[in-house]
Every structure is written in structure tokens, then in C-alpha cells.
Design a protein around this motif. Structure first.
Motif, PDB file in Angstrom:
ATOM      1  N   VAL A 192       0.855  -1.180   0.000  1.00  0.00           N
ATOM      2  CA  VAL A 192       0.000   0.000   0.000  1.00  0.00           C
ATOM      3  C   VAL A 192       0.897   1.237   0.000  1.00  0.00           C
ATOM      4  O   VAL A 192       1.779   1.370   0.857  1.00  0.00           O
ATOM      5  N   VAL A 193       0.669   2.140  -0.960  1.00  0.00           N
ATOM      6  CA  VAL A 193       1.509   3.339  -1.074  1.00  0.00           C
ATOM      7  C   VAL A 193       0.702   4.630  -0.984  1.00  0.00           C
ATOM      8  O   VAL A 193       1.280   5.718  -0.872  1.00  0.00           O
ATOM      9  N   GLU A 194      -0.623   4.532  -1.039  1.00  0.00           N
ATOM     10  CA  GLU A 194      -1.454   5.742  -1.061  1.00  0.00           C
ATOM     11  C   GLU A 194      -2.791   5.477  -0.395  1.00  0.00           C
ATOM     12  O   GLU A 194      -3.419   4.437  -0.614  1.00  0.00           O
ATOM     13  N   VAL A 195      -3.220   6.423   0.427  1.00  0.00           N
ATOM     14  CA  VAL A 195      -4.556   6.396   1.025  1.00  0.00           C
ATOM     15  C   VAL A 195      -5.112   7.812   0.918  1.00  0.00           C
ATOM     16  O   VAL A 195      -4.467   8.776   1.346  1.00  0.00           O
ATOM     17  N   GLY A 196      -6.262   7.950   0.324  1.00  0.00           N
ATOM     18  CA  GLY A 196      -6.846   9.279   0.182  1.00  0.00           C
ATOM     19  C   GLY A 196      -8.298   9.187  -0.207  1.00  0.00           C
ATOM     20  O   GLY A 196      -8.905   8.113  -0.179  1.00  0.00           O
ATOM     21  N   PHE A 197      -8.859  10.314  -0.576  1.00  0.00           N
ATOM     22  CA  PHE A 197     -10.250  10.309  -1.027  1.00  0.00           C
ATOM     23  C   PHE A 197     -10.491  11.475  -1.975  1.00  0.00           C
ATOM     24  O   PHE A 197      -9.835  12.520  -1.910  1.00  0.00           O
ATOM     25  N   ASP A 198     -11.408  11.246  -2.883  1.00  0.00           N
ATOM     26  CA  ASP A 198     -11.811  12.218  -3.887  1.00  0.00           C
ATOM     27  C   ASP A 198     -13.242  12.637  -3.579  1.00  0.00           C
ATOM     28  O   ASP A 198     -14.093  11.778  -3.325  1.00  0.00           O
ATOM     29  N   VAL A 199     -13.509  13.949  -3.585  1.00  0.00           N
ATOM     30  CA  VAL A 199     -14.849  14.435  -3.267  1.00  0.00           C
ATOM     31  C   VAL A 199     -15.326  15.408  -4.342  1.00  0.00           C
ATOM     32  O   VAL A 199     -14.885  16.563  -4.387  1.00  0.00           O
ATOM     33  N   PRO A 200     -16.236  14.963  -5.237  1.00  0.00           N
ATOM     34  CA  PRO A 200     -16.891  15.899  -6.146  1.00  0.00           C
ATOM     35  C   PRO A 200     -18.150  16.466  -5.491  1.00  0.00           C
ATOM     36  O   PRO A 200     -19.053  15.719  -5.101  1.00  0.00           O
ATOM     37  N   PHE A 201     -18.197  17.780  -5.357  1.00  0.00           N
ATOM     38  CA  PHE A 201     -19.339  18.455  -4.745  1.00  0.00           C
ATOM     39  C   PHE A 201     -20.329  18.893  -5.826  1.00  0.00           C
ATOM     40  O   PHE A 201     -20.000  18.882  -7.020  1.00  0.00           O
ATOM     41  N   PRO A 202     -21.533  19.284  -5.442  1.00  0.00           N
ATOM     42  CA  PRO A 202     -22.455  19.872  -6.412  1.00  0.00           C
ATOM     43  C   PRO A 202     -21.766  21.008  -7.176  1.00  0.00           C
ATOM     44  O   PRO A 202     -21.101  21.852  -6.583  1.00  0.00           O
ATOM     45  N   LEU A 219      -7.427   3.711  -2.438  1.00  0.00           N
ATOM     46  CA  LEU A 219      -6.298   2.966  -1.866  1.00  0.00           C
ATOM     47  C   LEU A 219      -5.392   2.570  -3.013  1.00  0.00           C
ATOM     48  O   LEU A 219      -5.799   1.830  -3.920  1.00  0.00           O
ATOM     49  N   GLY A 220      -4.151   3.091  -3.019  1.00  0.00           N
ATOM     50  CA  GLY A 220      -3.206   2.781  -4.076  1.00  0.00           C
ATOM     51  C   GLY A 220      -2.233   1.699  -3.647  1.00  0.00           C
ATOM     52  O   GLY A 220      -1.680   1.749  -2.549  1.00  0.00           O
ATOM     53  N   VAL A 221      -2.029   0.719  -4.520  1.00  0.00           N
ATOM     54  CA  VAL A 221      -1.200  -0.448  -4.206  1.00  0.00           C
ATOM     55  C   VAL A 221      -0.223  -0.696  -5.345  1.00  0.00           C
ATOM     56  O   VAL A 221      -0.592  -0.609  -6.521  1.00  0.00           O
ATOM     57  N   ASP A 222       1.022  -0.994  -4.995  1.00  0.00           N
ATOM     58  CA  ASP A 222       2.086  -1.219  -5.977  1.00  0.00           C
ATOM     59  C   ASP A 222       2.658  -2.626  -5.893  1.00  0.00           C
ATOM     60  O   ASP A 222       2.726  -3.219  -4.809  1.00  0.00           O
ATOM     61  N   ALA A 223       3.131  -3.117  -7.039  1.00  0.00           N
ATOM     62  CA  ALA A 223       4.041  -4.261  -7.073  1.00  0.00           C
ATOM     63  C   ALA A 223       5.448  -3.761  -6.786  1.00  0.00           C
ATOM     64  O   ALA A 223       5.732  -2.561  -6.898  1.00  0.00           O
ATOM     65  N   PRO A 224       6.369  -4.634  -6.402  1.00  0.00           N
ATOM     66  CA  PRO A 224       7.744  -4.192  -6.158  1.00  0.00           C
ATOM     67  C   PRO A 224       8.332  -3.471  -7.371  1.00  0.00           C
ATOM     68  O   PRO A 224       8.182  -3.917  -8.504  1.00  0.00           O
ATOM     69  N   GLY A 225       8.950  -2.323  -7.109  1.00  0.00           N
ATOM     70  CA  GLY A 225       9.613  -1.584  -8.172  1.00  0.00           C
ATOM     71  C   GLY A 225       8.745  -0.603  -8.930  1.00  0.00           C
ATOM     72  O   GLY A 225       9.249   0.137  -9.779  1.00  0.00           O
ATOM     73  N   ALA A 226       7.443  -0.562  -8.654  1.00  0.00           N
ATOM     74  CA  ALA A 226       6.565   0.356  -9.398  1.00  0.00           C
ATOM     75  C   ALA A 226       6.907   1.811  -9.104  1.00  0.00           C
ATOM     76  O   ALA A 226       6.750   2.688  -9.959  1.00  0.00           O
ATOM     77  N   GLY A 227       7.319   2.107  -7.875  1.00  0.00           N
ATOM     78  CA  GLY A 227       7.878   3.417  -7.569  1.00  0.00           C
ATOM     79  C   GLY A 227       6.915   4.501  -7.172  1.00  0.00           C
ATOM     80  O   GLY A 227       7.329   5.652  -6.980  1.00  0.00           O
ATOM     81  N   HIS A 228       5.642   4.196  -6.980  1.00  0.00           N
ATOM     82  CA  HIS A 228       4.696   5.268  -6.672  1.00  0.00           C
ATOM     83  C   HIS A 228       4.751   5.728  -5.222  1.00  0.00           C
ATOM     84  O   HIS A 228       4.206   6.798  -4.896  1.00  0.00           O
ATOM     85  N   ALA A 229       5.403   4.980  -4.356  1.00  0.00           N
ATOM     86  CA  ALA A 229       5.549   5.438  -2.970  1.00  0.00           C
ATOM     87  C   ALA A 229       6.270   6.781  -2.905  1.00  0.00           C
ATOM     88  O   ALA A 229       6.027   7.589  -2.000  1.00  0.00           O
TER      89      ALA A 229
END
Length: 278
Positions: A101-111, A220-230
Motif C-alpha cells: 500500500v503506497v497511497e490512502v486518500g479520497f476524492d470528493v466531487p461536490f455539487p 487505496l493505491g497499491v504497488d508491485a515491487p519496483g513500481a515506484g509510486h511510494a
């Protein structure tokens, strides 16, 4: 054995691999209890209020649309999400046993949020466009029952394999591609308790929210080894929190261990979304 928050759902690793390979997106209805999702929304709304009250706490992704990255400890249900047997099976099947797991967040589109431009979340890596291998996944979990007025998520299945050489920033297809993407587009209407997973390379967009309610979605963002998004994120946990996590969660968490958590200043923007293009 699932926890009370984690509902029992079918797990077919062959179908998981085949569907993600073909479509780049896969849904799992009824993975979590509705009351658990309602508590998650409370945490998301509290984190959003805190982030918007300080500089750099949230990233604009178009008019009336915000993204906020948080530390795992901000969400009471973090361990339930990462530890769900279906989530774990998807990660291991597609990314291998050393997924992180490299990312935890949330997206909120409002009216008032408008249609986003078609995009992927980052340029396609060589392992994907040349080697046919997915190296990262994004799980989405809605905090509300999605209806048309809220501006549902729209995706063009199968586009995760496109190399994207002519995409602006490697992420935004040219306007000439928009008609064929719109023809292929599928809108998603998840309900509380549903979870989905996709390749972040699958071309997608949020649509216009013409209703009166926001549509918060956990990411929730998840990587394989070496993907580099962390390197694009800044997750941290305290030592006590990390030690209290189940091993099945703790062993897949790529983040710093700190004495005291510091609020995240967003490290990345997505150019076209920030500009709010139609």
C-alpha cells in the motif's frame, strides 16, 4: 475469516486476473457492512475539513472537486479495508505476494463539479505497454449510494493497455480520441459496501455533479515491487499503530514510522484536472 465489517464475498482468482486483464476494472458488491461505511464517511468528512483549513492540504481536480491524501490512522476502518480477503486476493493475484500500500486518500466531487477530461493517473510504464503486466492497482470505495445526479465515475474498459505516446503528460488523450472513449464509456453506480479495483491506467473521468449532495470516494493505491509510486506520496504511521495492525496489513504497508504524525502536504497535482478543463 472476515471481521464483522468485512462481509463474505466470492473469491475467484482466475476471474479476477482475467477481468482485470481484459477490462482494467472489476467490482465486488457488498464487501463491507453499511454501518462500517457510514463510520468511514465520518472520518473522511473530518479529514476533508481539516485539510481544506490549511495550505496544501487538498488538491483541486476541477471545479468543486478535491483530492485529499491522509495517513492510515485518520481512518478507523483502514485495517478492515486492507485486510479484506477479497482485497488481499486481488493484490496477490495481480501484483504478487510482495505488494505494498503506497497511497490512502479520497476524492470528493461536490455539487457543481463538472466533467473531467478523460485521463489516466500516471503515464504507462514499460512493464505494461511492452510486457503486458500491471504493476499497480487503485481500489475505490464509495461513501454514499451513487445516483446519476451525483456525477458517477465513468471508465473506458480495456484502455489500460494503450501506450499513450500521444497523451499529454502521458495521461490525457487528445481531444480527437474523446468520441471513441465516450462510445466505450461505462458509468458506475456503486452503493455503500461495494468496493472496486482498477488499473489507474484505464482511461476514466468523473462526470458532472448536478445534484445537491457530494460523492466522497476512498482511494487505496497499491504497488508491485519496483513500481515506484511510494515516492509520490508521504504515508506515515506511529510505531504503536503499526505494531497493533494485523500482520496481513502491517506487512504490506510501505510508509515511514514516526513518533508524531504531521499532516500531509500534497506532493502531486494532475495538470488537466487542476485546470478544470471541460
Amino acid at each position: 475469516m472476515p471481521t464483522p465489517a468485512q462481509l463474505d464475498v466470492p473469491i475467484d482468482t482466475g476471474a479476477i486476473a482475467a477481468t482485470l486483464h481484459r477490462d482494467g476494472i472489476l467490482g465486488c458488491p457488498g464487501a463491507f457492512a453499511v454501518d462500517w461505511v457510514d463510520r468511514l464517511r465520518e472520518d473522511v468528512e473530518a479529514a476533508y475539513a481539516e485539510a481544506r483549513a490549511r495550505e496544501g492540504g487538498a488538491v483541486g481536480r476541477g471545479p468543486q472537486r478535491w483530492y485529499v491524501e491522509v495517513h492510515p490512522e485518520a481512518l478507523r476502518g483502514f485495517a478492515d479495508l486492507v485486510g479484506h480477503p477479497w482485497v488481499q486476493a486481488v493484490c496477490e493475484t495481480v501484483l504478487g505476494p510482495e505488494w505494498m500500500v503506497v497511497e490512502v486518500g479520497f476524492d470528493v466531487p461536490f455539487p457543481g463539479a463538472r466533467d473531467q477530461p478523460w485521463h489516466r493517473d500516471f503515464p504507462s510504464p514499460r512493464e505494461t505497454w511492452e510486457g503486458g503486466r500491471l504493476t499497480s492497482l487503485a481500489f475505490n470505495l464509495t461513501c454514499v449510494d451513487t445516483v446519476e445526479e451525483m456525477g458517477p465515475f465513468e471508465v473506458a474498459p480495456g484502455t489500460h493497455w494503450e501506450r499513450g505516446e500521444d497523451f499529454e503528460h502521458g495521461m490525457f488523450p487528445p481531444r480527437g480520441d474523446h468520441p471513441r472513449l465516450q462510445e466505450a464509456a461505462v458509468r458506475k453506480y456503486p452503493r455503500r459496501g461495494d468496493v472496486s479495483v482498477r488499473s489507474a491506467l484505464t482511461l476514466h473521468r468523473g462526470t458532472a455533479n448536478v445534484g445537491e449532495a457530494s460523492r466522497p470516494v476512498l482511494v487505496l493505491g497499491v504497488d508491485a515491487p519496483g513500481a515506484g509510486h511510494a515516492d509520490l506520496h508521504d504515508l506515515a504511521v506511529t510505531a504503536a499503530y503499526r505494531e497493533a495492525l494485523p500482520a496481513a496489513v502491517r506487512d504490506h504497508l510501505d510508509c515511514r514510522v514516526v513518533d508524531r504524525l504531521v499532516p500531509i502536504v500534497q506532493k502531486h497535482t494532475i495538470e488537466g484536472l487542476v485546470m478544470g478543463e471541460e
